[in-house]
Design a protein around this motif. Structure first.
Motif, short mmCIF file in Angstrom:
data_model
loop_
_atom_site.label_atom_id
_atom_site.label_comp_id
_atom_site.label_asym_id
_atom_site.label_seq_id
_atom_site.Cartn_x
_atom_site.Cartn_y
_atom_site.Cartn_z
N ARG A 6 6.46 1.09 2.52
CA ARG A 6 5.71 0.37 1.52
C ARG A 6 4.95 0.94 0.69
N ALA A 8 1.45 -0.41 -1.12
CA ALA A 8 0.77 -1.67 -1.08
C ALA A 8 -0.73 -1.71 -1.74
N SER A 10 -3.78 -2.97 -4.56
CA SER A 10 -4.27 -4.40 -4.40
C SER A 10 -4.40 -4.58 -6.05
N ASP A 42 -1.47 -6.30 -2.12
CA ASP A 42 -2.59 -6.78 -1.40
C ASP A 42 -3.39 -7.61 -2.12
N TYR A 184 -9.37 -5.53 4.52
CA TYR A 184 -8.00 -4.90 4.30
C TYR A 184 -7.19 -4.65 5.95
N SER A 188 -3.09 -5.76 7.01
CA SER A 188 -2.12 -4.76 6.82
C SER A 188 -1.21 -4.40 7.87
N ARG A 202 0.43 7.10 2.58
CA ARG A 202 -0.87 6.85 1.71
C ARG A 202 -1.86 7.98 1.93
N HIS A 206 -7.42 7.30 3.74
CA HIS A 206 -7.04 6.12 4.85
C HIS A 206 -6.96 6.61 6.23
N1 GLU Z 1 -4.12 -1.89 -0.39
C1 GLU Z 1 -4.65 -0.61 0.08
C2 GLU Z 1 -4.90 0.38 -0.80
O1 GLU Z 1 -4.58 0.24 -1.74
C3 GLU Z 1 -3.20 -0.01 0.91
C4 GLU Z 1 -3.60 1.17 1.90
C5 GLU Z 1 -2.20 1.15 2.82
O2 GLU Z 1 -1.46 1.80 2.17
O3 GLU Z 1 -2.36 0.56 3.91
O4 GLU Z 1 -5.68 1.21 -0.34
#
Ligand code: GLU
Length: 443
Positions: A6, A8, A10, A42, A184, A188, A202, A206
């Motif tokens: 996925r 994701a 925002s 998100d 978040y 998630s 990602r 993260h």
């Molecule tokens: N919305 C989060 C971001 O943009 C998602 C991060 C993820 O992939 O879990 O950082």
């Protein structure tokens, strides 16, 4: 097992090139394994999320050619988050805390002042029911923290290799604010569990979130997905640049960059595979492997992109570009002109050269006399066959000219320019009538 990835974002702004790269890699990995690629919006932050950004995210992915196998929205899932939250509170994985931001900041400073790491020391866990009632009677509303198990957290990252975090050195993360809004982390995890996500791809910003989230998967009794954290992009200067953060699809499209060029570059930078001018994503997908990704930042170079773009434009078929070409431009004309282009838009320049009018060339008396001869020769050659070798062959014989002095005045008179597409392909497009007029005008 079906691979499910996925992307994701925002929807608080437009996607930049770093986001596009992450989306691409998620899509490629899914496609390489016959899996599914999901877009997850998100948008738990209702104030900052905007529908126009959701639309531009979808349009950007479509432009890149990343077809979605599904789309999910966090704002449609609040009930589910509420249910999991209630369950985790009941199991004491989540607890209420009442400190104000000022109080937390003060404690942080005290700890730092004593040379200690500024970790939340869990005073809220010691509160009794009566304490909490008293705090709430004061008007305080709790925010909510996830209680970490103080054990080592380990996983084998598909890019970074074995990772290890000591939960005892981390603060219990806040997962929900006092106003009930979500941070978040937990939504998630709930989504990844519910949507069967098998691989989370990602940015390495993260990595520490992953350590926290692994414990949340555990708290939910779920098997965590595999993780691939990619090194971030840097600009030419070798550091994270502000500029990269502002480069999105609109910028590239306006600069005449083909989506295939961006895909070819973003698929390979930061890996041990060479960047190659392939207009088809299939070979990129077939060779996609996290094991080829390096730990060093991936360097994004707009100059490299422009060069790659030109090489991809040279391969594009007429059908792929027809709707962006000037009216009347034929497939033969596209193929003749294509090797000279850096961008598809430049084809219009060359089409103007074909259609004219062109500016008469500024030539010496000698060359003018030569072009008068050329006009006469052009009138008598066979235009149904290869006109350029016929014309230059005849002129070589009658004038004794060769090389540059044979070709350049013709090119100048016929196109008004010193350089350009191969005359052998251009002259038939210009055609007899226009060629005669142009040669006569310079002769
Ligand atoms: N919305 C989060 C971001 O943009 C998602 C991060 C993820 O992939 O879990 O950082």
């Amino acid at each position: 097992m079906t691979v499910i990835t996925r992307f994701a974002p925002s929807p608080t702004g437009t996607l930049h090139v770093g986001n596009l790269r992450t989306a691409l890699h998620n899509w490629m990995y899914a496609k390489a394994h016959g899996g599914r690629f999901l877009l997850r919006i998100d948008d738990t932050d209702r104030a900052r999320s905007e529908e126009r950004h959701v639309e531009s995210i979808r349009a950007d992915l479509a432009w890149l050619g990343l077809a979605l196998d599904g789309e999910e929205r966090q704002s449609a899932r609040f009930d589910r988050y509420e249910a999991v939250f209630a369950e985790l509170v009941a199991k004491q994985w989540i607890y209420p805390a009442y400190e104000t931001p000022d109080e937390l900041e003060l404690r942080r400073k005290v700890l730092l002042g004593r040379g200690l790491p500024p970790i939340y020391e869990r005073s809220a866990l010691a509160l009794t029911e009566a304490d909490r009632t008293a705090l709430e009677a004061e008007g305080r509303r709790p925010h909510w923290r996830f209680r970490l198990s103080h054990i080592p957290i380990v996983w084998d990252d598909l890019i970074r290799g074995p990772q290890r975090f000591d939960a005892a050195t981390m603060s219990d993360p806040v997962i929900r604010r006092a106003d009930g809004s979500w941070l978040y982390l937990l939504p998630s995890v709930i989504d990844d569990v519910d949507m069967g996500v098998t691989h989370v791809v990602r940015g390495e910003d993260h990595v520490s979130n992953t350590a926290l989230q692994l414990q949340m998967f555990h708290a939910m009794g779920a098997t965590p997905p595999a993780f691939a954290h990619e090194a971030l992009l840097t600009g030419n200067e070798g550091k994270l640049s502000k500029r990269l953060g502002s480069l999105g699809v609109d910028h590239f499209r306006d600069a005449g960059i083909e989506s295939q060029a961006l895909v070819a570059l973003l698929a390979r930078i930061g890996t041990s595979d060479p960047v190659e001018p392939v207009a088809d994503a299939a070979p990129l997908i077939a060779s996609f492997d996290f094991g080829r990704f390096g730990r060093a930042p991936a360097r994004f170079d707009e100059g490299e992109l422009a060069q790659l773009n030109a090489r991809i434009v040279h391969q594009l078929g007429f059908d792929a570009v027809a709707d962006r070409l000037p009216d009347g431009m034929t497939s033969a004309a596209w193929e003749a002109i294509r090797p000279n282009l850096s961008t598809v838009a430049e084809a219009a320049d060359w089409w103007r050269v074909v259609e004219g009018p062109v500016d008469p060339a500024d030539l010496s008396p000698d060359d003018r006399a030569y072009l008068a001869q050329a006009a006469a020769a052009a009138a008598s050659i066979d235009w149904s066959a290869d006109s350029w070798p016929a014309l230059t062959g005849a002129l070589k014989e009658t004038t004794g000219r060769k090389g540059k002095s044979l070709f350049l005045p013709l090119r100048l008179a016929l196109t008004g320019r010193e350089h350009g597409p191969d005359m052998a392909t251009l002259l038939p497009l210009i055609g007899k009538d226009r060629a005669l007029l142009r040669l006569a005008a310079s002769g």
